[in-house]
Motif scaffolding. Structure first.
Motif, PDB file in Angstrom:
ATOM      1  N   ARG A 147     -10.520   7.799 -37.405  1.00 59.30           N
ATOM      2  CA  ARG A 147     -12.058   7.584 -37.755  1.00 59.30           C
ATOM      3  C   ARG A 147     -12.994   7.937 -36.475  1.00 59.30           C
ATOM      4  NH1 ARG A 147     -13.967   6.716 -42.816  1.00 59.30           N
ATOM      5  NH2 ARG A 147     -12.517   5.977 -44.309  1.00 59.30           N
ATOM      6  N   ARG A 148     -12.680   6.963 -35.524  1.00 58.46           N
ATOM      7  CA  ARG A 148     -13.420   6.982 -34.240  1.00 58.46           C
ATOM      8  C   ARG A 148     -13.268   8.605 -33.588  1.00 58.46           C
ATOM      9  NH1 ARG A 148     -11.124   2.782 -30.678  1.00 58.46           N
ATOM     10  NH2 ARG A 148     -13.058   3.253 -29.297  1.00 58.46           N
ATOM     11  N   VAL A 149     -12.104   9.081 -33.447  1.00 59.66           N
ATOM     12  CA  VAL A 149     -11.995  10.417 -32.729  1.00 59.66           C
ATOM     13  C   VAL A 149     -12.385  11.137 -33.460  1.00 59.66           C
ATOM     14  CG1 VAL A 149     -10.238  11.925 -32.034  1.00 59.66           C
ATOM     15  CG2 VAL A 149      -9.821   9.531 -31.468  1.00 59.66           C
ATOM     16  N   THR A 150     -12.317  11.363 -34.863  1.00 60.62           N
ATOM     17  CA  THR A 150     -13.134  12.436 -35.791  1.00 60.62           C
ATOM     18  C   THR A 150     -14.589  12.469 -35.661  1.00 60.62           C
ATOM     19  OG1 THR A 150     -11.017  12.122 -37.338  1.00 60.62           O
ATOM     20  CG2 THR A 150     -13.119  13.134 -38.337  1.00 60.62           C
ATOM     21  N   GLN A 151     -15.110  11.176 -35.694  1.00 58.22           N
ATOM     22  CA  GLN A 151     -16.542  11.044 -35.577  1.00 58.22           C
ATOM     23  C   GLN A 151     -16.996  11.487 -33.981  1.00 58.22           C
ATOM     24  OE1 GLN A 151     -17.314   6.867 -36.237  1.00 58.22           O
ATOM     25  NE2 GLN A 151     -16.842   6.854 -38.588  1.00 58.22           N
ATOM     26  N   ALA A 152     -16.174  11.243 -33.017  1.00 56.12           N
ATOM     27  CA  ALA A 152     -16.565  11.874 -31.766  1.00 56.12           C
ATOM     28  C   ALA A 152     -16.332  13.307 -31.638  1.00 56.12           C
ATOM     29  CB  ALA A 152     -15.687  11.123 -30.738  1.00 56.12           C
ATOM     30  N   THR A 153     -15.633  13.934 -32.358  1.00 61.05           N
ATOM     31  CA  THR A 153     -15.124  15.257 -32.271  1.00 61.05           C
ATOM     32  C   THR A 153     -15.776  16.170 -33.145  1.00 61.05           C
ATOM     33  OG1 THR A 153     -12.987  15.120 -33.136  1.00 61.05           O
ATOM     34  CG2 THR A 153     -13.388  14.616 -30.744  1.00 61.05           C
ATOM     35  N   GLY A 154     -15.750  15.734 -34.552  1.00 58.70           N
ATOM     36  CA  GLY A 154     -16.013  16.489 -35.551  1.00 58.70           C
ATOM     37  C   GLY A 154     -14.772  17.288 -36.058  1.00 58.70           C
ATOM     38  N   GLN A 155     -13.624  16.978 -35.450  1.00 60.39           N
ATOM     39  CA  GLN A 155     -12.260  17.624 -35.820  1.00 60.39           C
ATOM     40  C   GLN A 155     -11.262  16.749 -36.265  1.00 60.39           C
ATOM     41  OE1 GLN A 155     -11.688  20.923 -35.409  1.00 60.39           O
ATOM     42  NE2 GLN A 155     -13.968  21.468 -34.648  1.00 60.39           N
ATOM     43  N   PRO A 156     -10.445  16.937 -37.301  1.00 57.80           N
ATOM     44  CA  PRO A 156      -9.247  16.193 -37.481  1.00 57.80           C
ATOM     45  C   PRO A 156      -8.513  16.170 -36.035  1.00 57.80           C
ATOM     46  CG  PRO A 156      -8.763  18.166 -38.530  1.00 57.80           C
ATOM     47  CD  PRO A 156     -10.680  18.231 -37.949  1.00 57.80           C
ATOM     48  N   PRO A 157      -7.739  14.837 -35.644  1.00 62.09           N
ATOM     49  CA  PRO A 157      -7.023  14.953 -34.310  1.00 62.09           C
ATOM     50  C   PRO A 157      -5.433  15.074 -34.547  1.00 62.09           C
ATOM     51  CG  PRO A 157      -7.458  12.644 -35.677  1.00 62.09           C
ATOM     52  CD  PRO A 157      -8.070  13.442 -36.428  1.00 62.09           C
ATOM     53  N   LEU A 158      -5.283  15.119 -33.404  1.00 64.25           N
ATOM     54  CA  LEU A 158      -3.696  15.288 -33.280  1.00 64.25           C
ATOM     55  C   LEU A 158      -3.093  13.876 -33.317  1.00 64.25           C
ATOM     56  CD1 LEU A 158      -0.857  16.912 -32.150  1.00 64.25           C
ATOM     57  CD2 LEU A 158      -1.920  16.561 -30.125  1.00 64.25           C
ATOM     58  N   LEU A 159      -1.921  13.512 -33.787  1.00 65.84           N
ATOM     59  CA  LEU A 159      -1.313  12.060 -33.718  1.00 65.84           C
ATOM     60  C   LEU A 159      -0.307  12.493 -32.764  1.00 65.84           C
ATOM     61  CD1 LEU A 159      -3.247  11.405 -35.801  1.00 65.84           C
ATOM     62  CD2 LEU A 159      -1.454   9.836 -36.917  1.00 65.84           C
ATOM     63  N   VAL A 160      -0.120  11.617 -31.634  1.00 72.93           N
ATOM     64  CA  VAL A 160       1.138  11.635 -30.836  1.00 72.93           C
ATOM     65  C   VAL A 160       1.803  10.343 -31.035  1.00 72.93           C
ATOM     66  CG1 VAL A 160       1.969  12.209 -28.750  1.00 72.93           C
ATOM     67  CG2 VAL A 160       0.223  13.546 -29.418  1.00 72.93           C
ATOM     68  N   CYS A 161       3.309  10.436 -31.455  1.00 78.81           N
ATOM     69  CA  CYS A 161       3.690   9.208 -31.896  1.00 78.81           C
ATOM     70  C   CYS A 161       5.163   8.962 -31.234  1.00 78.81           C
ATOM     71  CB  CYS A 161       4.120   8.854 -33.295  1.00 78.81           C
ATOM     72  SG  CYS A 161       2.311   9.530 -34.417  1.00 78.81           S
ATOM     73  N   HIS A 162       5.294   7.968 -30.642  1.00 76.50           N
ATOM     74  CA  HIS A 162       6.729   7.584 -30.132  1.00 76.50           C
ATOM     75  C   HIS A 162       7.433   6.426 -31.021  1.00 76.50           C
ATOM     76  CE1 HIS A 162       9.344   5.768 -27.019  1.00 76.50           C
ATOM     77  NE2 HIS A 162       9.934   6.905 -26.999  1.00 76.50           N
ATOM     78  N   SER A 163       8.572   6.894 -31.295  1.00 76.57           N
ATOM     79  CA  SER A 163       9.802   5.946 -31.939  1.00 76.57           C
ATOM     80  C   SER A 163       9.191   5.520 -33.083  1.00 76.57           C
ATOM     81  CB  SER A 163       9.982   4.633 -30.809  1.00 76.57           C
ATOM     82  OG  SER A 163      10.951   4.203 -31.266  1.00 76.57           O
ATOM     83  N   MET A 164       9.070   4.037 -33.483  1.00 77.91           N
ATOM     84  CA  MET A 164       8.612   3.640 -34.779  1.00 77.91           C
ATOM     85  C   MET A 164       6.899   3.959 -34.993  1.00 77.91           C
ATOM     86  SD  MET A 164       7.938  -0.320 -35.606  1.00 77.91           S
ATOM     87  CE  MET A 164       6.239  -0.606 -34.453  1.00 77.91           C
ATOM     88  N   GLY A 165       6.288   4.484 -34.052  1.00 78.93           N
ATOM     89  CA  GLY A 165       4.914   4.904 -34.127  1.00 78.93           C
ATOM     90  C   GLY A 165       4.905   6.046 -35.121  1.00 78.93           C
ATOM     91  N   GLY A 166       5.895   6.986 -35.095  1.00 76.05           N
ATOM     92  CA  GLY A 166       5.932   8.011 -36.029  1.00 76.05           C
ATOM     93  C   GLY A 166       6.054   7.424 -37.378  1.00 76.05           C
ATOM     94  N   LEU A 167       6.828   6.475 -37.499  1.00 73.67           N
ATOM     95  CA  LEU A 167       6.951   5.963 -38.847  1.00 73.67           C
ATOM     96  C   LEU A 167       5.626   5.512 -39.432  1.00 73.67           C
ATOM     97  CD1 LEU A 167      10.420   4.130 -38.852  1.00 73.67           C
ATOM     98  CD2 LEU A 167       9.791   6.424 -39.819  1.00 73.67           C
TER      99      LEU A 167
END
Length: 302
Positions: A164-184
């Protein structure tokens, strides 16, 4: 919390190593030095055991089998990379690069990114990535997942807030970059928040999408969830739309010493990208992985 715990561990190991060195230095310099090195570099021996297990348990896996040379290179790379992450960036420099959400004139209309770390990590692991993004006009947020040993599902609200924070700042749906368990955690967020249309792409790096053999030794709730073919994994895609994995790029390695067998880090229908000879933490800093991923912010291809 994690940073404080890691600082305590580092200081305890350092004190033990130095204490041994000082105690035996007068009577037996060889014993003093040998003991000091054994305490300071004992983690590297555990890494070696993991890579031997990788060699054995990847047999029969469809991913190309690692050679001994690749395994040695990965062991050496992880021996160097792990202390940088777990002994410096995370415990002492977790906030070295703060989140960037403005000024609005720079980030509005440009793709932003949310970074999601893995098990027993914090946002400090992303410091080299964040430094590359500084001054490039892209908003970014790197979160700290808590509680440390809680359910992976509990991390969804934290990802929701960051998106929400990134979307509000940019007006764009963000890219998610995840390592290991972060992807789950990202996949749990997509399911629980029904958020498929609120993210442009998800990049996972060494994520145990179908669990990992090593998680049998994990006794926290998230550790149990990451076991091979766990019930939690079986339910993760239940009720999700068809083609749900088309938004994913999954980087994985035939020398991943945490997520193995190697094919468990892939998803059907995703853009699965193999990097040969890279260890688990090391994989997050392979130049090809970093450059290709960050290029997505400017319209690059997975």
């Amino acid at each position: 919390m994690l940073a404080a715990l890691q600082r305590l561990i580092i200081l305890s190991i350092s004190a033990a190593a130095l204490g041994w060195l000082l105690y035996f230095s007068r009577t037996s310099p060889v014993l003093a030095f040998s003991g000091f090195m054994a305490i300071a570099l004992g983690y590297s021996a555990f890494l070696a055991i993991e890579f031997i297990l990788v060699r054995q348990l990847n047999k029969g896996d469809p991913v190309p089998q690692p050679t001994w040379r690749e395994l040695f290179s990965a062991w050496l790379g992880e021996t160097v990379t792990a202390p940088r992450v777990f002994c410096w960036r995370q415990p002492f420099r977790a906030n070295a690069v703060p989140d960037q959400l403005g000024p609005p004139a720079q980030v509005q209309g440009r793709r932003g990114v949310v970074f999601v770390h893995g098990f027993f990590c914090n946002r400090g692991i992303w410091t080299p990535w964040l430094k590359q993004l500084q001054g490039r006009g892209h908003a970014f947020v790197a979160i700290n997942l808590e509680p440390l040993l809680g359910s992976i599902d509990e991390y969804a609200p934290q990802i929701e807030q960051a998106v929400r924070r990134v979307t509000q700042a940019t007006g764009q749906p963000p890219l998610l970059v995840c390592h290991s368990m972060g992807g789950l955690a990202a996949r749990a967020w997509l399911k629980l928040m029904k958020a498929d249309l609120r993210v442009c792409h998800v990049v996972t790096i060494g994520t145990p999408h179908r669990g990992t053999w090593l998680a049998r030794f994990g006794h926290g709730l998230n550790g149990r969830q990451m076991r091979l073919l766990s019930d939690w994994h079986a339910q993760l895609d239940h009720g999700m739309p068809a083609g749900r994995h088309a938004r994913f790029t999954c980087w994985y390695s035939n020398c991943d010493n945490i997520v193995f067998p190697a094919s468990t880090a892939t998803l059907p229908g995703a853009c699965n990208r193999l990097v040969r000879g890279a260890a688990h933490v090391q994989l997050a800093f392979v130049p090809q992985v970093m450059q290709t991923t960050l290029a997505l912010l400017d319209g690059g291809q997975p």
